[in-house]
Design an enzyme around this catalytic site. Sequence first.
Site, PDB file in Angstrom:
ATOM      1  N   LEU A 225      33.216  37.476  42.136  1.00  0.00           N
ATOM      2  CA  LEU A 225      34.364  37.806  42.981  1.00  0.00           C
ATOM      3  C   LEU A 225      35.587  38.059  42.108  1.00  0.00           C
ATOM      4  CD1 LEU A 225      35.890  37.909  45.754  1.00  0.00           C
ATOM      5  CD2 LEU A 225      36.236  35.434  45.495  1.00  0.00           C
ATOM      6  N   SER A 226      36.296  39.150  42.375  1.00  0.00           N
ATOM      7  CA  SER A 226      37.565  39.443  41.712  1.00  0.00           C
ATOM      8  C   SER A 226      37.375  39.531  40.191  1.00  0.00           C
ATOM      9  CB  SER A 226      38.591  38.393  42.109  1.00  0.00           C
ATOM     10  OG  SER A 226      39.889  38.756  41.724  1.00  0.00           O
ATOM     11  N   ALA A 227      38.018  38.641  39.419  1.00  0.00           N
ATOM     12  CA  ALA A 227      37.812  38.643  37.972  1.00  0.00           C
ATOM     13  C   ALA A 227      36.344  38.416  37.642  1.00  0.00           C
ATOM     14  CB  ALA A 227      38.677  37.570  37.317  1.00  0.00           C
ATOM     15  N   HIS A 249      32.104  41.975  44.010  1.00  0.00           N
ATOM     16  CA  HIS A 249      32.905  41.771  45.223  1.00  0.00           C
ATOM     17  C   HIS A 249      34.378  41.738  44.837  1.00  0.00           C
ATOM     18  CE1 HIS A 249      34.202  40.623  49.134  1.00  0.00           C
ATOM     19  NE2 HIS A 249      33.024  40.184  49.544  1.00  0.00           N
ATOM     20  N   HIS A 353      41.655  39.977  50.174  1.00  0.00           N
ATOM     21  CA  HIS A 353      41.001  39.566  48.927  1.00  0.00           C
ATOM     22  C   HIS A 353      40.163  38.329  49.215  1.00  0.00           C
ATOM     23  CE1 HIS A 353      40.529  40.008  44.652  1.00  0.00           C
ATOM     24  NE2 HIS A 353      40.863  38.742  44.429  1.00  0.00           N
TER      25      HIS A 353
END
Length: 386
Positions: A225-227, A249, A353
């Site tokens: 997720l994200s980073a 994601h 987010h």
Amino acid sequence: MKMNIDMAEVTRLTRLGKLTEAMAVLRGHGGPKVGAGNMTMTAEIEMRQTADGAWSDASDAASPPQPDRAPPPVKPRIDLKDLVGKFRAPLQAGAHGRNRPPMPPGAHFSEHTFGQGYTARRYKLYVPSRRAGGQPALVVMLHGCTQSPDDFAIGTGMNDLAERNGFLVLYPEQSAAANMNRCWNWFNDTDQRRDHGEPALLVGMIRHIIGVHAIDPQKVFVAGLSAGGAMAAILGARYPEVFSGVGVHSGLAVGAAHDMTSAFGAMSQGGSQSGVLAGVGRVPTIVFHGDRDGTVNSRNGDQVVAQVVNGRALTRTTTSGQAVSGRGYDQTLYSDPNGTTVVEHWVIHGVGHAWSGGHPEGSYTDARGPSASEEMVRFFLQDRGL
């Protein structure tokens, strides 16, 4: 290298999710500084590059680490007190696993350490009470900034799916020493290369787990997720022989940024066409992104897909649907001439987010969306015939 940067203001804006404003301060175009009373907090700081390629304040060694704070999803007309309360609660719930059923008898969720010194990283490993026939599969889950393995496990519900399907789940944990917000350093040049930085560290950890637990080397997958999603894309691109599938994601394409300043730009607008690397992502990939993501612009999901497709002659099919909750989505499949889906792109309407379909006790989750975890497991295992 010396820079006149108000890092206190950069940190404040980043934690509030105001990435464009934070980037402006980094570039020297920030507005009035916020400090104690009428005092500004501007200072000349010396930036140094650590052994793994990350930049940090040279005074960090003499200063105690600051507590992590997560940038909550941007919502209109919400006061700071309410915002802080909303963002702390899910992290606490996730960390302690409140209201979660006990693990099945025979299952294990244990903590370990891999590596030594600066390169050491803790990780948690979920071993289900029963394994699928033969050598089991391994799903590697890379958390986002400020998250922990426990929080991410609860939010994604991946351990429940592991129990149901008989695979193991590895949750590497980023250290505060490597990144004060526990983000994987996807934006550093060093941490985007094969056999360097965090990619080398993570693959070393994964290979260790493969050997110790007799994992099927053809059934190793990575998602984040994200980073963590951006780092998952890097791992798939740099180590295609290790991974049979990648899940990204709310993440970014490989090469979307090359330092912290360009990272803010990529997150808010997408990576530059000259920066996003072509021809590096050929591992089957499933992408999820909310179209209301105010932290990582959904253009980044488009760029991840384009990077993996990379001009190949694939058949594209898009369908629209709704989750049981009524949350809408568009699902686009890219299939090869044999009819096998090699890229899958989900755009979730109205989601910020957050991990789509995640458990509300975890941070950065949206329970109303279609389950990204279930769809990733289906893409990894069933669609690959494993």
